[in-house]
Design a protein around this motif. Structure first.
Motif, PDB file in Angstrom:
ATOM      1  N   TYR A 139      -4.679   6.577  -1.757  1.00  0.00           N
ATOM      2  CA  TYR A 139      -3.727   5.524  -1.423  1.00  0.00           C
ATOM      3  C   TYR A 139      -3.821   4.469  -2.533  1.00  0.00           C
ATOM      4  CZ  TYR A 139      -4.323   7.497   3.298  1.00  0.00           C
ATOM      5  OH  TYR A 139      -4.421   8.330   4.382  1.00  0.00           O
ATOM      6  N   SER A 140      -2.689   4.076  -3.093  1.00  0.00           N
ATOM      7  CA  SER A 140      -2.681   3.057  -4.143  1.00  0.00           C
ATOM      8  C   SER A 140      -2.384   1.698  -3.526  1.00  0.00           C
ATOM      9  CB  SER A 140      -1.635   3.389  -5.212  1.00  0.00           C
ATOM     10  OG  SER A 140      -1.910   4.654  -5.796  1.00  0.00           O
ATOM     11  N   ILE A 149       0.861  -1.178   0.000  1.00  0.00           N
ATOM     12  CA  ILE A 149       0.000   0.000   0.000  1.00  0.00           C
ATOM     13  C   ILE A 149       0.897   1.228   0.000  1.00  0.00           C
ATOM     14  CG2 ILE A 149      -1.732   1.315   1.279  1.00  0.00           C
ATOM     15  CD1 ILE A 149      -2.724  -1.381   2.405  1.00  0.00           C
ATOM     16  N   GLU A 150       0.778   2.015  -1.043  1.00  0.00           N
ATOM     17  CA  GLU A 150       1.612   3.206  -1.180  1.00  0.00           C
ATOM     18  C   GLU A 150       1.115   4.317  -0.242  1.00  0.00           C
ATOM     19  OE1 GLU A 150       4.338   3.736  -3.048  1.00  0.00           O
ATOM     20  OE2 GLU A 150       4.310   1.621  -3.632  1.00  0.00           O
ATOM     21  N   PRO A 151       2.037   5.156   0.243  1.00  0.00           N
ATOM     22  CA  PRO A 151       1.605   6.303   1.066  1.00  0.00           C
ATOM     23  C   PRO A 151       0.646   7.206   0.285  1.00  0.00           C
ATOM     24  CG  PRO A 151       3.983   5.997   1.195  1.00  0.00           C
ATOM     25  CD  PRO A 151       3.506   5.091   0.101  1.00  0.00           C
ATOM     26  N   LYS A 152      -0.102   7.977   1.008  1.00  0.00           N
ATOM     27  CA  LYS A 152      -1.101   8.856   0.399  1.00  0.00           C
ATOM     28  C   LYS A 152      -0.412   9.901  -0.480  1.00  0.00           C
ATOM     29  CE  LYS A 152      -5.059  11.751   1.690  1.00  0.00           C
ATOM     30  NZ  LYS A 152      -5.830  12.305   2.835  1.00  0.00           N
ATOM     31  N   GLN A 153      -0.823   9.968  -1.751  1.00  0.00           N
ATOM     32  CA  GLN A 153      -0.273  10.975  -2.649  1.00  0.00           C
ATOM     33  C   GLN A 153      -1.105  12.250  -2.562  1.00  0.00           C
ATOM     34  OE1 GLN A 153      -0.898   8.566  -6.291  1.00  0.00           O
ATOM     35  NE2 GLN A 153      -2.097  10.300  -7.073  1.00  0.00           N
ATOM     36  N   ILE A 175     -13.216   4.948   1.078  1.00  0.00           N
ATOM     37  CA  ILE A 175     -13.824   4.312  -0.082  1.00  0.00           C
ATOM     38  C   ILE A 175     -12.748   3.611  -0.893  1.00  0.00           C
ATOM     39  CG2 ILE A 175     -15.219   4.715  -2.157  1.00  0.00           C
ATOM     40  CD1 ILE A 175     -16.090   7.383  -0.783  1.00  0.00           C
ATOM     41  N   GLY A 176     -13.029   2.404  -1.335  1.00  0.00           N
ATOM     42  CA  GLY A 176     -12.116   1.658  -2.196  1.00  0.00           C
ATOM     43  C   GLY A 176     -12.708   1.495  -3.582  1.00  0.00           C
ATOM     44  N   MET A 177     -11.868   1.633  -4.616  1.00  0.00           N
ATOM     45  CA  MET A 177     -12.352   1.529  -5.998  1.00  0.00           C
ATOM     46  C   MET A 177     -11.263   0.928  -6.874  1.00  0.00           C
ATOM     47  SD  MET A 177     -14.011   4.566  -8.335  1.00  0.00           S
ATOM     48  CE  MET A 177     -12.524   5.586  -8.238  1.00  0.00           C
ATOM     49  N   ASP A 178     -11.634  -0.017  -7.731  1.00  0.00           N
ATOM     50  CA  ASP A 178     -10.639  -0.646  -8.598  1.00  0.00           C
ATOM     51  C   ASP A 178     -10.444   0.193  -9.864  1.00  0.00           C
ATOM     52  OD1 ASP A 178     -12.629  -1.201 -10.461  1.00  0.00           O
ATOM     53  OD2 ASP A 178     -12.840  -3.297  -9.891  1.00  0.00           O
ATOM     54  N   LEU A 236      -1.710  -3.105  -9.962  1.00  0.00           N
ATOM     55  CA  LEU A 236      -2.554  -2.138  -9.264  1.00  0.00           C
ATOM     56  C   LEU A 236      -3.933  -2.736  -9.019  1.00  0.00           C
ATOM     57  CD1 LEU A 236      -3.037   0.770  -8.194  1.00  0.00           C
ATOM     58  CD2 LEU A 236      -3.774   1.372 -10.519  1.00  0.00           C
ATOM     59  N   LEU A 237      -4.303  -2.857  -7.743  1.00  0.00           N
ATOM     60  CA  LEU A 237      -5.631  -3.363  -7.400  1.00  0.00           C
ATOM     61  C   LEU A 237      -6.672  -2.254  -7.363  1.00  0.00           C
ATOM     62  CD1 LEU A 237      -4.794  -5.856  -4.501  1.00  0.00           C
ATOM     63  CD2 LEU A 237      -5.176  -6.366  -6.923  1.00  0.00           C
ATOM     64  N   GLY A 238      -6.236  -1.050  -7.016  1.00  0.00           N
ATOM     65  CA  GLY A 238      -7.181   0.057  -6.960  1.00  0.00           C
ATOM     66  C   GLY A 238      -6.701   1.162  -6.050  1.00  0.00           C
ATOM     67  N   TYR A 239      -7.631   2.047  -5.728  1.00  0.00           N
ATOM     68  CA  TYR A 239      -7.317   3.220  -4.925  1.00  0.00           C
ATOM     69  C   TYR A 239      -8.255   3.289  -3.721  1.00  0.00           C
ATOM     70  CZ  TYR A 239      -5.138   4.537  -9.354  1.00  0.00           C
ATOM     71  OH  TYR A 239      -4.385   4.550 -10.500  1.00  0.00           O
ATOM     72  N   ALA A 240      -7.707   3.719  -2.612  1.00  0.00           N
ATOM     73  CA  ALA A 240      -8.511   4.018  -1.421  1.00  0.00           C
ATOM     74  C   ALA A 240      -8.407   5.520  -1.170  1.00  0.00           C
ATOM     75  CB  ALA A 240      -8.004   3.235  -0.212  1.00  0.00           C
ATOM     76  N   PHE A 241      -9.507   6.120  -0.807  1.00  0.00           N
ATOM     77  CA  PHE A 241      -9.509   7.568  -0.601  1.00  0.00           C
ATOM     78  C   PHE A 241     -10.546   7.938   0.441  1.00  0.00           C
ATOM     79  CE2 PHE A 241     -11.644   6.109  -4.395  1.00  0.00           C
ATOM     80  CZ  PHE A 241     -12.929   6.606  -4.278  1.00  0.00           C
ATOM     81  N   GLU A 242     -10.292   9.083   1.086  1.00  0.00           N
ATOM     82  CA  GLU A 242     -11.183   9.576   2.134  1.00  0.00           C
ATOM     83  C   GLU A 242     -12.176  10.569   1.547  1.00  0.00           C
ATOM     84  OE1 GLU A 242      -9.044  10.473   5.986  1.00  0.00           O
ATOM     85  OE2 GLU A 242      -7.341  10.282   4.623  1.00  0.00           O
ATOM     86  N   SER A 243     -13.418  10.435   1.948  1.00  0.00           N
ATOM     87  CA  SER A 243     -14.463  11.284   1.384  1.00  0.00           C
ATOM     88  C   SER A 243     -14.265  12.751   1.737  1.00  0.00           C
ATOM     89  CB  SER A 243     -15.835  10.820   1.886  1.00  0.00           C
ATOM     90  OG  SER A 243     -15.906  10.903   3.309  1.00  0.00           O
ATOM     91  N   ASN A 244     -13.669  13.041   2.899  1.00  0.00           N
ATOM     92  CA  ASN A 244     -13.510  14.444   3.302  1.00  0.00           C
ATOM     93  C   ASN A 244     -12.490  15.189   2.444  1.00  0.00           C
ATOM     94  OD1 ASN A 244     -12.023  12.461   5.027  1.00  0.00           O
ATOM     95  ND2 ASN A 244     -10.874  14.271   5.603  1.00  0.00           N
ATOM     96  N   ASP A 245     -11.725  14.463   1.612  1.00  0.00           N
ATOM     97  CA  ASP A 245     -10.816  15.123   0.668  1.00  0.00           C
ATOM     98  C   ASP A 245     -11.551  15.606  -0.581  1.00  0.00           C
ATOM     99  OD1 ASP A 245      -8.451  14.882   2.142  1.00  0.00           O
ATOM    100  OD2 ASP A 245      -8.134  12.824   1.452  1.00  0.00           O
TER     101      ASP A 245
END
Length: 717
Positions: free
Chosen positions: A54-55, A44-48, A87-90, A62-71
């Motif tokens: 997060y990748s 899991i890559e650090p947050k860009q 949230i996770g998304m491929d 690459l399986l997908g991206y995780a991201f925070e809704s407040n961003d």
């Protein structure tokens, strides 16, 4: 200072403290939370930063991206704070899951329980965001001809889950447009395929189809504040040699790409580019190239960035011809480094608009000290090379609060009609109250409407929690749309606020509060069953009234330190248990609500009179009402106590005056005054008038029977 003034000052001081208190920073996301969304992830890559994601990788896949809704979304929940989601998304735009990181929705925290919320977000797993998702609403498979996915909502929490759904979609689509293929629109400028004329290297430079950018050693030394001799990584004995000499060209147009690459390679390049992708050629010579010597092919260069509209656009090396690009070019340059970079569609690069190339210079003086500088060069292309397309007219998205009003339009209409009718009753109360039986039938019917429609069906029970939401909004960024989410609540609050300064608090408490209506119905039942009623003596009654003000101060004061604590303490209101959830709740809450209702069988509206913090808050504002609508006459209280004895809420003083801070505007005293058979003063006056009429009648009879009158009336002979 009176007790009421003391509590009022405490509230004001508490509000100022609320404005001063800062909110705690949200907890950081950890790898285990992301791992739960991507169980197969090995890295899991650090947050860009751009975009903030997060990748997640399985080895190098690459399986997908995780991201925070407040961003991506600042939409506030029903509590006044955003619902924070992970949230996770491929890479295909399919959601791998949604995790609730933090929320303050009262109906889930202290009502239905959080499991209902978790069950709702579980519906997002394996959902494709290219298909619109709606919660509840109309039962249809399409919206405007487009297929939709319809989620089951959560009863009693409609607003919260609609806001959550909007948060998920806004966040996921924002990431998809940035990172995923197929979610971004085509460029607004496309190259003219038939516009071509043969040009050599110098002609390309003259026409600006190929552009040259030279950075001198002196410019770099000035920017760094150091002589280049201090940087051992640079090799060059000639001071006149450029620090960096960069050539760049946009390759999608035939006048540049075809002239530089030739027909065969130009066609090959177009085949390798995916739909709506663009290509940029960069060649550099000098002491500092656009890529370092150890540059990894097919990756993004750290030294070179494309910028447009103040937004950085990442360039991706195509590794064209295995990196041997110079061998293919019709160029007089013998040395240097050349790359063809891919510009992906989601970047939204428009070649017909101004842009800049940015060269990031990073030089090490030693292993511990590094100096940096940034240089930019305009990238301007001739608009005549492109077919300029006008932006597609995108239908403006209907705000979420407006959609809520549209879906509940009939509830809004009925609520507004009811409020207009109630306002008419209050304006013409003197005339209407003369019809005692009809008025009581109307009041009973309206209270049933308040309980059944406004309360149980439309969920229009106002609460002190709404005040917390308002305070929280005032302490931060006020957003009216938060309060517009629930149209019935918004209408009732607006009407109540205005009516406070006209009639006082009683219009809401006596007519529009569903729990208050329920207590009135229990009072009707108690009368039918002839249940003994406890009449609380005036001195004790006056003291007990202050309990609700103390409760209000305690609740608002606790909100300054912890909104979660305040929401839990707000359970002193039985509204959520009895009206919102209709007693479908754990037994301690149900027992508490039933005890309060049970007390109401023996003491009229016990909760409203002595405990309700919402009523206390409304009373504090209601004391500034403009009119004293309740009619009084000279006999009221001096000596007549009939209205006082019939006032079940205890809002009439012994001198006959009305305590508007406690009055619930049932209008019973007005009915008594305006009916000759109920008002003691009117009955007494009628008796006096009746006696006077009898005396006059008797005097007339006596006068008629008098012998002197008979003699006077006899005819003379």
């Amino acid at each position: 200072m009176s007790a009421r003034s003391f509590f009022s000052n405490c509230l004001r001081a508490g509000f100022l403290l609320w404005l001063l208190f800062s909110q705690a920073a949200p907890a950081a996301i950890n790898d285990s939370q992301i791992q739960a969304l991507f169980p197969k992830a090995t890295r899991i890559e650090p947050k860009q930063d751009n975009p903030p994601v997060y990748s997640a990788y399985q080895l190098d896949e690459l399986l997908g991206y995780a991201f925070e809704s407040n961003d991506y979304s600042s939409l506030q929940g029903f509590s006044g704070k955003p619902i924070r989601l992970l949230i996770g998304m491929d890479p295909q735009g399919v959601l791998s899951g949604v995790t609730v990181v933090e929320h303050h929705e009262p109906v889930f925290l202290h009502g239905l329980g959080e499991q209902a919320l978790f069950d709702f977000v579980e519906q997002y797993r394996q959902q494709d965001i290219s298909t619109p998702i709606v919660v509840g609403g109309r039962q249809a498979e399409t919206v405007d001809g487009t297929s939709i996915t319809q989620f089951d909502g959560v009863s009693k929490a409609t607003v919260s889950v609609v806001i959550l759904n909007e948060t998920v979609l806004v966040s996921a689509l924002s990431v998809a447009r940035e990172l995923l293929e197929g979610f971004s629109s085509s460029p607004l400028a496309t190259p003219k395929a038939d516009l071509f004329e043969p040009l050599d290297w110098d002609q390309l430079l003259d026409r600006q189809y190929l552009q040259r950018w030279q950075i001198s050693q002196a410019e770099v030394e000035q920017a760094l504040g150091q002589r280049l001799a201090y940087f051992p990584g640079l090799h060059g004995d000639n001071a006149e040699q450029p620090f960096s000499e960069v050539y760049f060209a946009y390759l999608n147009t035939p006048n540049s790409g075809l002239n530089l690459l030739g027909q065969v390679e130009f066609d090959k390049l177009n085949q390798e580019l995916k739909a709506n992708e663009q290509a940029l050629l960069v060649i550099s010579e000098g002491l500092y190239r656009h890529v370092p010597d150890d540059f990894t092919p097919a990756s993004a260069p750290s030294r070179l960035v494309l910028v447009q509209n103040d937004k950085a656009i990442e360039l991706h090396d195509m590794n064209y011809n295995n990196g041997a690009v110079l061998e293919l070019l019709n160029t007089p340059l013998g040395n240097g480094v050349a790359h063809i970079f891919r510009i992906k569609p989601h970047a939204g690069f428009n070649p017909a608009e101004p842009a800049q190339l940015q060269l990031n210079v990073s030089l090490k003086r030693n292993p511990l000290v590094e100096d940096n500088a940034i240089f930019t060069q305009a990238l301007t292309l001739d608009p005549a090379l492109f077919d300029i397309q006008p932006p597609q007219a995108v239908a403006k998205q209907v705000p979420i609060w407006l959609r809520m009003w549209q879906e509940r339009s009939w509830q809004v209409g009925i609520t507004l009609l009811a409020l207009v009718l109630l306002s008419g009753v209050f304006v013409f109360q003197q005339r209407i109250s003369r019809h005692s039986r009809a008025f009581h039938v109307f009041r009973g019917g309206f209270l049933i409407f308040t309980l059944v429609f406004l309360g149980l069906y439309a969920q229009g029970q106002l609460s002190v929690v709404n005040i917390f939401t308002l305070l929280l909004s005032l302490g931060g960024d006020f957003d009216l749309s938060v309060f517009l989410m629930d149209p019935v609540i918004f209408i009732l609050w607006s009407f109540t606020f205005v009516s406070l300064f006209i009639w006082g608090r009683g219009l809401f408490c006596g007519w529009l509060c569903p729990f208050g209506a329920l207590q009135d119905m229990l009072a009707w039942l108690a009368k039918r069953l002839r249940i003994w009623q406890w009449k609380i003596a005036d001195p004790l009654h006056r003291k007990l009234q202050w309990i609700k003000y103390a409760v209000l101060v305690g609740l608002v004061g606790s909100a300054f330190f912890s909104l979660t604590l305040a929401e839990r303490l707000a359970e002193i209101e039985p509204f959520k248990t009895s009206i919102t959830l209709f007693f479908v709740r754990t037994w301690p809450f149900v027992l508490y609500a039933l005890i309060l209702l049970g007390l109401g069988l023996f003491v009229h509206k016990f909760y409203c009179r002595y405990v309700c913090p919402l009523g206390a808050g409304l009373a504090m504002l209601g004391k500034y009402h403009l009119f004293s609508w309740l009619k009084r006459i000279d006999a009221c209280g001096q000596p007549c106590q009939h209205c006082k004895n019939h006032c079940e809420i205890g809002a009439i003083n012994r001198d006959g005056s009305i305590d508007y801070g406690e009055c619930v505007q049932c209008l019973e005293c007005i009915v008594i005054l305006n009916n000759q058979d109920q008002c003691v003063a009117a009955i007494s006056a009628e008796k006096q008038a009746s006696k006077a009429r009898k005396r006059v009648a008797n005097n007339q009879i006596i006068a008629t029977d008098s012998p002197w009158q008979n003699a006077a009336a006899a005819p003379k002979t």
